[in-house]
Write an enzyme that holds these catalytic residues in place. Sequence first.
Site, PDB file in Angstrom:
ATOM      1  N   HIS A 120       0.886   5.364   9.140  1.00 29.16           N
ATOM      2  CA  HIS A 120       0.645   5.287   7.696  1.00 29.16           C
ATOM      3  C   HIS A 120       1.453   6.334   6.932  1.00 29.16           C
ATOM      4  O   HIS A 120       1.579   6.243   5.719  1.00 29.16           O
ATOM      5  CB  HIS A 120      -0.852   5.482   7.431  1.00 29.16           C
ATOM      6  CG  HIS A 120      -1.455   4.512   6.469  1.00 29.16           C
ATOM      7  ND1 HIS A 120      -0.867   3.338   6.064  1.00 29.16           N
ATOM      8  CD2 HIS A 120      -2.642   4.559   5.811  1.00 29.16           C
ATOM      9  CE1 HIS A 120      -1.660   2.711   5.218  1.00 29.16           C
ATOM     10  NE2 HIS A 120      -2.734   3.428   5.042  1.00 29.16           N
ATOM     11  N   ASN A 176      -4.882   5.649  -0.317  1.00 27.13           N
ATOM     12  CA  ASN A 176      -5.490   4.642  -1.178  1.00 27.13           C
ATOM     13  C   ASN A 176      -5.664   5.076  -2.624  1.00 27.13           C
ATOM     14  O   ASN A 176      -6.040   4.263  -3.463  1.00 27.13           O
ATOM     15  CB  ASN A 176      -6.844   4.205  -0.603  1.00 27.13           C
ATOM     16  CG  ASN A 176      -6.688   3.499   0.725  1.00 27.13           C
ATOM     17  OD1 ASN A 176      -5.592   3.146   1.141  1.00 27.13           O
ATOM     18  ND2 ASN A 176      -7.793   3.296   1.414  1.00 27.13           N
ATOM     19  N   ASP A 189       4.732   2.199   4.423  1.00 24.88           N
ATOM     20  CA  ASP A 189       4.644   1.406   5.652  1.00 24.88           C
ATOM     21  C   ASP A 189       4.296  -0.035   5.305  1.00 24.88           C
ATOM     22  O   ASP A 189       3.727  -0.306   4.252  1.00 24.88           O
ATOM     23  CB  ASP A 189       3.565   1.992   6.572  1.00 24.88           C
ATOM     24  CG  ASP A 189       2.189   1.972   5.930  1.00 24.88           C
ATOM     25  OD1 ASP A 189       2.019   2.647   4.891  1.00 24.88           O
ATOM     26  OD2 ASP A 189       1.291   1.281   6.435  1.00 24.88           O
ATOM     27  N   ASN A 232      -3.006  -0.859  -0.031  1.00 20.11           N
ATOM     28  CA  ASN A 232      -3.893  -0.165  -0.961  1.00 20.11           C
ATOM     29  C   ASN A 232      -3.218   0.962  -1.735  1.00 20.11           C
ATOM     30  O   ASN A 232      -3.570   1.222  -2.888  1.00 20.11           O
ATOM     31  CB  ASN A 232      -5.129   0.365  -0.231  1.00 20.11           C
ATOM     32  CG  ASN A 232      -6.048  -0.757   0.203  1.00 20.11           C
ATOM     33  OD1 ASN A 232      -6.112  -1.802  -0.430  1.00 20.11           O
ATOM     34  ND2 ASN A 232      -6.749  -0.553   1.299  1.00 20.11           N
TER      35      ASN A 232
END
Length: 185
Positions: free
Chosen positions: A19, A66, A91, A112
Site C-alpha cells: 500500500h 483512506n 498502488d 479509498n
Amino acid sequence: MKMIVGLGNIGQKYAQTRHNVGFMVVDEVADKLNADFKTSKFEAEVATAFVNGEKILLVKPSTYMNDSGRAVGPLLTYYNIDPAELLVVHDDLDLPLGKVRLKQKGSAGGHNGIKSIIAHVGDQQFKRVKVGIEHPQKMSVVDYVLGKFTPAQLPLVNDAKITAVAAIEAWIATNDFAALMNQYN
C-alpha cells in the site's frame, strides 16, 4: 507549480508495504531532485524542489491512506494549485505486479485514498500514476495490501518504481501528460 502526492500509510509498521508504493516512488523523486521532506501544518510531509524555475511540491500525507484528501485538499488551496497540476501516485490491485499505468483523470476505481482526494478536492481532473500490486490470491485484500512485497516480487516492484519516476520526471520537464500516457501505457 506542480504537486506530486505519493499515497501510503505513515509509520515503520507500514514501511515497504504494498500500500506504500506511492510513498516509495515519491521518495525516489525527492532523491533525484535533492529535496528533503519536512513535516508541514497540513498533515503531510512536504518537500520542495525547483525544476527549470518551476516549483514542485512532493507530498506524503500523514493521515493514513483512506484519509489522504484531508492533507491534499488544503495544500492545493493554500498553494492555489489547480487540480490539473496535481499528480497522485498510488498502488493498484487491478494491475499486474510491476505494471505502471498513467491516467489523466477519472473516478476512484475503488481506491479509498483516491476517493478521499476526490471528496476533498471536489474534482476528478487530476493525474495519476498507478503501480500494479496485483490482486491477492487466497488472502484478504487488507492483509495483502498491508503486507510487504516478497523477495520474488521486489525486482518487478523496483522496475516499476524506475518507470514511474521516469514518467514523473518527464511530466515535470514537458508538461505533456497525454504524450506520456501513449509512451508509458
